[in-house]
Design a protein around this motif. Sequence first.
Motif, PDB file in Angstrom:
ATOM      1  N   UNK A  42      -0.778  13.889   1.443  1.00 28.03           N
ATOM      2  CA  UNK A  42      -2.082  14.011   3.118  1.00 28.03           C
ATOM      3  C   UNK A  42      -1.197  14.284   4.726  1.00 28.03           C
ATOM      4  N   UNK A  43      -0.587  13.521   4.558  1.00 28.75           N
ATOM      5  CA  UNK A  43       0.846  13.966   5.662  1.00 28.75           C
ATOM      6  C   UNK A  43       0.912  15.179   6.465  1.00 28.75           C
ATOM      7  N   UNK A  44       1.840  16.011   4.748  1.00 30.09           N
ATOM      8  CA  UNK A  44       2.063  16.804   5.254  1.00 30.09           C
ATOM      9  C   UNK A  44       1.257  18.159   4.669  1.00 30.09           C
ATOM     10  N   UNK A  45       0.016  18.054   3.483  1.00 29.77           N
ATOM     11  CA  UNK A  45      -1.020  19.263   3.573  1.00 29.77           C
ATOM     12  C   UNK A  45      -2.199  18.509   2.449  1.00 29.77           C
ATOM     13  N   UNK A  46      -2.575  18.440   3.286  1.00 29.81           N
ATOM     14  CA  UNK A  46      -4.322  17.864   2.911  1.00 29.81           C
ATOM     15  C   UNK A  46      -4.722  18.482   1.567  1.00 29.81           C
ATOM     16  N   UNK A  47      -5.080  19.923   2.331  1.00 30.37           N
ATOM     17  CA  UNK A  47      -5.569  20.733   1.694  1.00 30.37           C
ATOM     18  C   UNK A  47      -5.139  20.718   0.024  1.00 30.37           C
ATOM     19  N   UNK A  48      -3.721  20.878   0.137  1.00 30.00           N
ATOM     20  CA  UNK A  48      -3.066  20.840  -1.424  1.00 30.00           C
ATOM     21  C   UNK A  48      -3.573  19.008  -1.942  1.00 30.00           C
ATOM     22  N   UNK A  49      -3.416  18.636  -1.199  1.00 31.45           N
ATOM     23  CA  UNK A  49      -3.695  17.412  -2.089  1.00 31.45           C
ATOM     24  C   UNK A  49      -5.436  17.495  -2.168  1.00 31.45           C
ATOM     25  N   UNK A  50      -6.097  17.352  -1.965  1.00 31.33           N
ATOM     26  CA  UNK A  50      -7.584  17.793  -2.389  1.00 31.33           C
ATOM     27  C   UNK A  50      -7.540  18.537  -3.624  1.00 31.33           C
ATOM     28  N   UNK A  51      -6.411  19.778  -4.037  1.00 31.00           N
ATOM     29  CA  UNK A  51      -6.653  20.295  -5.065  1.00 31.00           C
ATOM     30  C   UNK A  51      -5.500  19.745  -6.395  1.00 31.00           C
ATOM     31  N   UNK A  52      -4.980  18.762  -6.277  1.00 31.01           N
ATOM     32  CA  UNK A  52      -4.437  17.265  -6.953  1.00 31.01           C
ATOM     33  C   UNK A  52      -5.654  16.658  -7.783  1.00 31.01           C
ATOM     34  N   UNK A  72       1.112  -1.512   0.268  1.00 31.41           N
ATOM     35  CA  UNK A  72      -0.136  -0.249  -0.055  1.00 31.41           C
ATOM     36  C   UNK A  72       0.920   1.481   0.271  1.00 31.41           C
ATOM     37  N   UNK A  73       2.143   1.539   0.890  1.00 33.71           N
ATOM     38  CA  UNK A  73       3.033   2.560   1.134  1.00 33.71           C
ATOM     39  C   UNK A  73       3.053   2.403   0.182  1.00 33.71           C
ATOM     40  N   UNK A  74       4.657   1.799  -0.773  1.00 34.02           N
ATOM     41  CA  UNK A  74       5.301   1.984  -2.104  1.00 34.02           C
ATOM     42  C   UNK A  74       3.775   2.108  -3.056  1.00 34.02           C
ATOM     43  N   UNK A  75       2.514   1.950  -3.584  1.00 30.10           N
ATOM     44  CA  UNK A  75       1.716   2.143  -4.645  1.00 30.10           C
ATOM     45  C   UNK A  75       1.150   3.647  -4.545  1.00 30.10           C
ATOM     46  N   UNK A  76       0.713   3.894  -2.968  1.00 29.14           N
ATOM     47  CA  UNK A  76       0.112   5.229  -2.733  1.00 29.14           C
ATOM     48  C   UNK A  76       1.257   6.264  -1.884  1.00 29.14           C
ATOM     49  N   UNK A  77       2.488   5.967  -1.789  1.00 30.85           N
ATOM     50  CA  UNK A  77       3.667   6.977  -1.522  1.00 30.85           C
ATOM     51  C   UNK A  77       3.602   8.237  -1.342  1.00 30.85           C
ATOM     52  N   UNK A  78       3.539   8.468  -2.721  1.00 30.58           N
ATOM     53  CA  UNK A  78       3.233  10.359  -2.882  1.00 30.58           C
ATOM     54  C   UNK A  78       1.614  10.726  -2.682  1.00 30.58           C
ATOM     55  N   UNK A  79       1.067   9.619  -2.420  1.00 33.55           N
ATOM     56  CA  UNK A  79      -0.203  10.513  -2.157  1.00 33.55           C
ATOM     57  C   UNK A  79      -0.220  10.692  -0.537  1.00 33.55           C
ATOM     58  N   UNK A  80      -0.152   9.334  -0.032  1.00 32.72           N
ATOM     59  CA  UNK A  80       0.071   9.742   1.606  1.00 32.72           C
ATOM     60  C   UNK A  80       1.390  10.518   2.255  1.00 32.72           C
ATOM     61  N   UNK A  81       2.034  11.209   1.144  1.00 28.28           N
ATOM     62  CA  UNK A  81       2.578  11.911   2.173  1.00 28.28           C
ATOM     63  C   UNK A  81       2.287  13.543   1.040  1.00 28.28           C
TER      64      UNK A  81
END
Length: 279
Positions: free
Chosen positions: A159-169, A148-157
């Motif tokens: 969410x961990x540091x900037x959830x709002x930025x993740x939503x904009x992407x 899970x962490x290999x396939x979604x590493x960047x997504x988890x990263x």
Amino acid sequence: MESLLALFHYQFFINAIVAAVLTSISCGIIGTYIVTRRMVFISGGITHTSFGGIGLGYFLGINPMLGAAIFSVFSALGIEYLVRKVRVREDSMIAIFWSFGMAVGIIFIFLTPGYVPNLMSYLFGSILTVSYTDIFLLLLLNAILILFFIFFYHTILYIAFDEEFARTRRVPVDLIKYILMGLIALTIVFNIRVAGIILIISLLTIPQTVANMLSNRYKMIMVLSVIIGFAGAFAGLIISYFLNIPSGATIIFSLVIIFIIIRLFRLIQIRSDIRKTNK
């Protein structure tokens, strides 16, 4: 030294070492996410909520670990859902589930007829008695976490540091958070036999805190957490065997000693750097 090497002739000790390695990997991976997102309180809540599942398992006559897994996963998802929908403060909701789980566990254990065996191993851990089934479950958990962490590493990263930025992407933030909450719950439950309900939170926070003193890179923190977690588990295992004291508590004690040593080392290093700068 000979007496230490002689331990490796015992199957129960080899099982404990394998369990320590697998525990270090799973807690190192998921604990880094918990510490980075400052969710330590929620891991404590899920840990204690799992006691409700253990009590229910004893009462119904099923495997207490199965009861704890079901109870913990639904509690973790419930906390995440209710915090978003009911608009209750997260710490308040966690406290409600925390106390509810403990209350349910105590009630069902009290209602269970006869003596409740192995209860202390769930509360305080017993790595020296892990079975092949425990090791298989830990192995399965590690495989799921690593993939899970290999396939979604960047997504988890994100969410961990900037959830709002993740939503904009247009990252499926909510779905990933629900999955991570489920994985946190399963990691806690499958590692209960190593440190116990009362102390498992330490394995999810102390190695990561020490690792964060040595590096700021997310991937490096995960790697260092695994190494530090295993060092603490191995040291605690050896000490507990020779002193005949509870293994879970000894493992946590070893991790705290590692924390103190690294903290002192960092303080000395910082003061040395300041002196060099002032010269």
